[in-house]
Design a protein around this motif. Structure first.
Motif, PDB file in Angstrom:
ATOM      1  N   PHE A   2     -13.011  16.529   1.566  1.00  0.00           N
ATOM      2  CA  PHE A   2     -12.064  15.565   0.996  1.00  0.00           C
ATOM      3  C   PHE A   2     -10.638  16.095   0.906  1.00  0.00           C
ATOM      4  CE2 PHE A   2     -16.019  13.919  -1.219  1.00  0.00           C
ATOM      5  CZ  PHE A   2     -16.121  12.808  -0.390  1.00  0.00           C
ATOM      6  N   ASP A   3     -10.463  17.423   1.005  1.00  0.00           N
ATOM      7  CA  ASP A   3      -9.145  17.999   0.801  1.00  0.00           C
ATOM      8  C   ASP A   3      -8.534  18.486   2.105  1.00  0.00           C
ATOM      9  OD1 ASP A   3      -8.947  17.767  -2.110  1.00  0.00           O
ATOM     10  OD2 ASP A   3     -10.698  19.089  -2.095  1.00  0.00           O
ATOM     11  N   VAL A  36       0.881  -1.183   0.000  1.00  0.00           N
ATOM     12  CA  VAL A  36       0.000   0.000   0.000  1.00  0.00           C
ATOM     13  C   VAL A  36       0.916   1.229   0.000  1.00  0.00           C
ATOM     14  CG1 VAL A  36      -1.948   1.130   1.105  1.00  0.00           C
ATOM     15  CG2 VAL A  36      -1.686  -1.342   1.278  1.00  0.00           C
ATOM     16  N   LEU A  37       1.304   1.638  -1.213  1.00  0.00           N
ATOM     17  CA  LEU A  37       2.362   2.642  -1.356  1.00  0.00           C
ATOM     18  C   LEU A  37       1.956   4.046  -0.924  1.00  0.00           C
ATOM     19  CD1 LEU A  37       4.396   2.015  -4.594  1.00  0.00           C
ATOM     20  CD2 LEU A  37       4.990   1.568  -2.222  1.00  0.00           C
ATOM     21  N   MET A  38       0.650   4.299  -0.773  1.00  0.00           N
ATOM     22  CA  MET A  38       0.226   5.635  -0.361  1.00  0.00           C
ATOM     23  C   MET A  38       0.815   6.008   1.000  1.00  0.00           C
ATOM     24  SD  MET A  38      -3.751   4.847   0.666  1.00  0.00           S
ATOM     25  CE  MET A  38      -4.269   3.847  -0.705  1.00  0.00           C
ATOM     26  N   PHE A  39       1.210   5.008   1.774  1.00  0.00           N
ATOM     27  CA  PHE A  39       1.773   5.300   3.089  1.00  0.00           C
ATOM     28  C   PHE A  39       3.296   5.085   3.130  1.00  0.00           C
ATOM     29  CE2 PHE A  39      -2.701   3.942   4.176  1.00  0.00           C
ATOM     30  CZ  PHE A  39      -3.168   5.240   4.350  1.00  0.00           C
ATOM     31  N   ARG A  92      -9.506  17.949   7.636  1.00  0.00           N
ATOM     32  CA  ARG A  92     -10.050  17.620   6.313  1.00  0.00           C
ATOM     33  C   ARG A  92     -11.550  17.922   6.305  1.00  0.00           C
ATOM     34  NH1 ARG A  92     -10.189  11.594   4.795  1.00  0.00           N
ATOM     35  NH2 ARG A  92     -12.439  11.872   4.923  1.00  0.00           N
ATOM     36  N   GLU A 128      -4.606  -1.688  -4.506  1.00  0.00           N
ATOM     37  CA  GLU A 128      -3.781  -1.054  -3.468  1.00  0.00           C
ATOM     38  C   GLU A 128      -4.052   0.443  -3.338  1.00  0.00           C
ATOM     39  OE1 GLU A 128      -2.872  -3.394  -5.508  1.00  0.00           O
ATOM     40  OE2 GLU A 128      -2.244  -4.977  -4.130  1.00  0.00           O
ATOM     41  N   TYR A 165      -5.742  12.497   4.061  1.00  0.00           N
ATOM     42  CA  TYR A 165      -6.481  12.307   2.806  1.00  0.00           C
ATOM     43  C   TYR A 165      -7.185  10.951   2.769  1.00  0.00           C
ATOM     44  CZ  TYR A 165      -7.316  12.294  -2.267  1.00  0.00           C
ATOM     45  OH  TYR A 165      -7.897  12.248  -3.511  1.00  0.00           O
ATOM     46  N   HIS A 166      -6.507   9.928   3.314  1.00  0.00           N
ATOM     47  CA  HIS A 166      -7.046   8.559   3.254  1.00  0.00           C
ATOM     48  C   HIS A 166      -7.751   8.128   4.539  1.00  0.00           C
ATOM     49  CE1 HIS A 166      -5.287   7.655  -0.641  1.00  0.00           C
ATOM     50  NE2 HIS A 166      -4.158   8.193  -0.237  1.00  0.00           N
ATOM     51  N   ALA A 167      -7.864   9.041   5.513  1.00  0.00           N
ATOM     52  CA  ALA A 167      -8.452   8.657   6.811  1.00  0.00           C
ATOM     53  C   ALA A 167      -9.956   8.425   6.692  1.00  0.00           C
ATOM     54  CB  ALA A 167      -8.161   9.735   7.847  1.00  0.00           C
ATOM     55  N   ALA A 168     -10.493   7.758   7.698  1.00  0.00           N
ATOM     56  CA  ALA A 168     -11.919   7.405   7.706  1.00  0.00           C
ATOM     57  C   ALA A 168     -12.799   8.660   7.706  1.00  0.00           C
ATOM     58  CB  ALA A 168     -12.224   6.550   8.933  1.00  0.00           C
ATOM     59  N   ASP A 169     -13.973   8.519   7.130  1.00  0.00           N
ATOM     60  CA  ASP A 169     -14.965   9.609   7.099  1.00  0.00           C
ATOM     61  C   ASP A 169     -15.798   9.533   8.377  1.00  0.00           C
ATOM     62  OD1 ASP A 169     -14.426  10.112   4.183  1.00  0.00           O
ATOM     63  OD2 ASP A 169     -15.247   8.099   4.033  1.00  0.00           O
ATOM     64  N   ASP A 198      -8.768   4.273   4.606  1.00  0.00           N
ATOM     65  CA  ASP A 198      -9.989   4.083   5.395  1.00  0.00           C
ATOM     66  C   ASP A 198     -11.170   4.893   4.878  1.00  0.00           C
ATOM     67  OD1 ASP A 198      -8.780   2.337   7.191  1.00  0.00           O
ATOM     68  OD2 ASP A 198      -7.955   3.991   8.370  1.00  0.00           O
ATOM     69  N   GLY A 199     -10.901   5.928   4.068  1.00  0.00           N
ATOM     70  CA  GLY A 199     -12.005   6.767   3.605  1.00  0.00           C
ATOM     71  C   GLY A 199     -11.489   7.854   2.683  1.00  0.00           C
TER      72      GLY A 199
END
Lengths: 250, 286
Positions: A190-191, A82-85, A187, B43, A120-124, B48-49
């Motif tokens: 979304f941004d 999971v390269l985003m991290f 956030r 990937e 950016y990728h955290a839970a809503d 998570d969101g």
């Protein structure tokens, strides 16, 4: 050494020989053909770092960043697909990377960029309705706990990293003198947003993150700063959707 | 072998799809033609969101989605990464995609991910390992998967299977399907000085659930021989279209994906590639 160990090490270290038994169509050693893997791995990981650290790249320049990424990726391969991290070790790497020792603020810029990526990728989570705070009796308010949303992050710095970040991402005027800054990442939808916090707010929010009551967080903030403004900071958190829940403290 | 009686009702249509890029979201929602389905890299949707999952939720309401994994390292000598399998299962359970596919390659070794699809030798040892891993994936995901043929740049002295025999054996042992990447066939045949048509003729075509079509770059090796690189950074080359046409004459129309992952063009250019695939699909035998 196993076949894949040998392969992996030779991919990461171009000084090592191409593993034996890899051939071209005539059965001769594969030579340059193996370099396709070396190139793919180095370029793709370097590009992943460019995505996560655009402001670091801007600050050090494209050519320097590529060379630095090449050093980084040989010391720190991703520990997950999971390269985003990828790149969590970048702040510590920058702290020890001699060629940027004169840019003391770089590690904290990297911390901001990592926090933006996680945000950016955290839970809503739905933000708290501001009227929920007003509904609590003043005597009870200091005993409550405010729960912050998953995309919220805090970066303390002895450098004006928020101002440097904005100057290199949205063209704001760069800071003219060095001073400490606390940075909040939120956030709203979304941004992710980068906000330079007013005096004392960093200590206040750090206490909230540590699950302190509002009263204890307020104490921390006023110890840190003589002019902490609770209303201003709560307004900032509420308008950014940074608070998700309020609970009675016990 | 996987019990496929409970496979999800939605399947990929025998029509063009494209690899989804977030910059195309608005264009796709407005007018996707001739694209009828989308493929995502698993990937990229393991946060998570936030926006990626929100966009995917919208897209999945309108299009069949193919989840294409790039990081499972099915050909890896180590056991499969159980954390990554859990993430894949979480994504597939949430999305219920029309298809799941992964690669005949390895990318993770001793816990470190190299972010490339690295070739493996084709031997008794590796066929057993790959079949075990494919079976494990199907078992955990509770669905049939498609396994994709790689692009190759070099050969292993120790290989005892041809690639097509290797894939045939994995299918026989696991019941998995295959994703036939036509561009990879052309790249490998050029790089290995073998026949692309021969490869297609030897391929277990009955098990193909999807085609990939992508662009490649041209280089040369130390001897000056052509060395094609699987870059996905340009339009599909003419000989790859011809090979696609030939393959469809044997299989009939199947779902076909345009892969364009680097130097990603504006939507109209990508849609034009999909239209070219649509033309070939429409004249394929039923």
């Amino acid at each position: 050494m196993s076949r894949q160990s040998e392969f992996a090490q030779a991919i990461l270290n171009p000084d090592l020989p191409v593993p034996e038994g890899l051939q071209n169509p005539e059965g001769a050693p594969a030579g340059k053909r193996f370099s396709v893997y070396r190139n793919n791995v180095a370029v793709s990981l370097s590009e992943a770092l460019e995505v996560t650290f655009p402001v670091i790249r801007k600050l050090v320049g494209d050519e320097f960043f590529k060379a630095m990424a090449g050093v980084f990726l040989r010391q720190h391969q991703p520990n997950s697909p999971v390269l985003m991290f990828y790149g969590a070790e970048m702040p510590a790497f920058l702290e020890g990377f001699e060629p940027v020792a004169h840019l003391g603020y770089l590690p904290d810029i990297a911390r901001i960029e990592l926090a933006l990526c996680r945000s950016y990728h955290a839970a809503d989570t739905p933000p708290l309705d501001p009227t929920a705070l007003q509904a609590i009796a003043p005597d009870d308010l200091l005993k409550t706990r405010l729960h912050l949303a998953p995309p919220v992050h805090l970066v303390h710095s002895k450098w004006p990293v928020g101002s440097i970040f904005h100057a290199n991402s949205s063209g704001d005027t760069p800071p003219t003198e060095m001073h400490p800054e606390d940075i909040l990442i939120t956030r709203p939808e979304f941004d992710p947003q980068v906000t330079v916090l007013p005096s004392g707010a960093g200590a206040f929010i750090a206490a909230l993150i540590d699950n302190a009551t509002l009263g204890d967080a307020l104490k921390q903030a006023t110890i840190t700063s003589g002019d902490f403004d609770l209303t201003e900071t709560l307004g900032l958190l509420l308008s950014a959707g940074a608070i998700t829940k309020i609970s009675k403290g016990t | 072998m996987l019990d496929t009686t409970g496979t999800p009702p939605q399947t990929l249509p025998n029509a063009p799809g494209v690899g989804y890029k977030p910059q195309h979201f608005a264009a796709i929602m407005e007018d996707p033609a001739p694209v009828e389905w989308l493929e995502i890299h698993a990937e990229n949707y393991m946060g998570d969101g936030g926006r990626p999952l929100a966009q995917l939720r919208h897209l999945a309401e309108r299009f069949p989605i193919s989840v294409h994994g790039v990081g499972l390292s099915i050909g890896g000598a180590d056991p499969l990464d159980t954390d990554h399998l859990k993430r894949l299962k979480h994504l597939c359970d949430w999305l219920n995609p029309a298809s799941f596919s992964e690669h005949l390659a390895w990318s993770t070794h001793e816990g470190f991910y190299l972010n490339d699809l690295i070739a493996l030798p084709y031997t008794e040892e590796t066929v057993t390992r790959v079949a075990d891993h494919v079976a494990q994936v199907q078992d955990i995901l509770g669905r049939k998967m498609l396994l994709e043929n790689p692009s190759s740049y070099l050969a292993f002295a120790e290989s005892t299977y041809s690639e097509t025999d290797f894939l045939t054996e994995v299918v026989a042992r696991t019941g998995c399907g295959l994703l036939l990447d036509i561009n990879n066939v052309f790249i490998s045949a050029t790089n290995q000085k073998t026949g692309a048509i021969d490869y297609i003729d030897a391929f277990p075509l009955d098990h193909v659930g999807e085609f990939h079509l992508g662009g490649h770059d041209q280089d040369t090796d130390d001897t000056g021989a052509p060395l094609l690189i699987d870059s996905h950074g340009r339009e599909v080359a003419d000989p790859v279209w011809a090979l696609f046409d030939y393959t469809l004459s044997k299989t009939g129309a199947r779902p076909a994906l345009i892969e364009w992952d680097a130097n990603v063009p504006e939507w109209p250019e990508l849609a034009a590639e999909a239209a070219r695939a649509a033309t070939i699909l429409q004249k394929a035998p039923a």
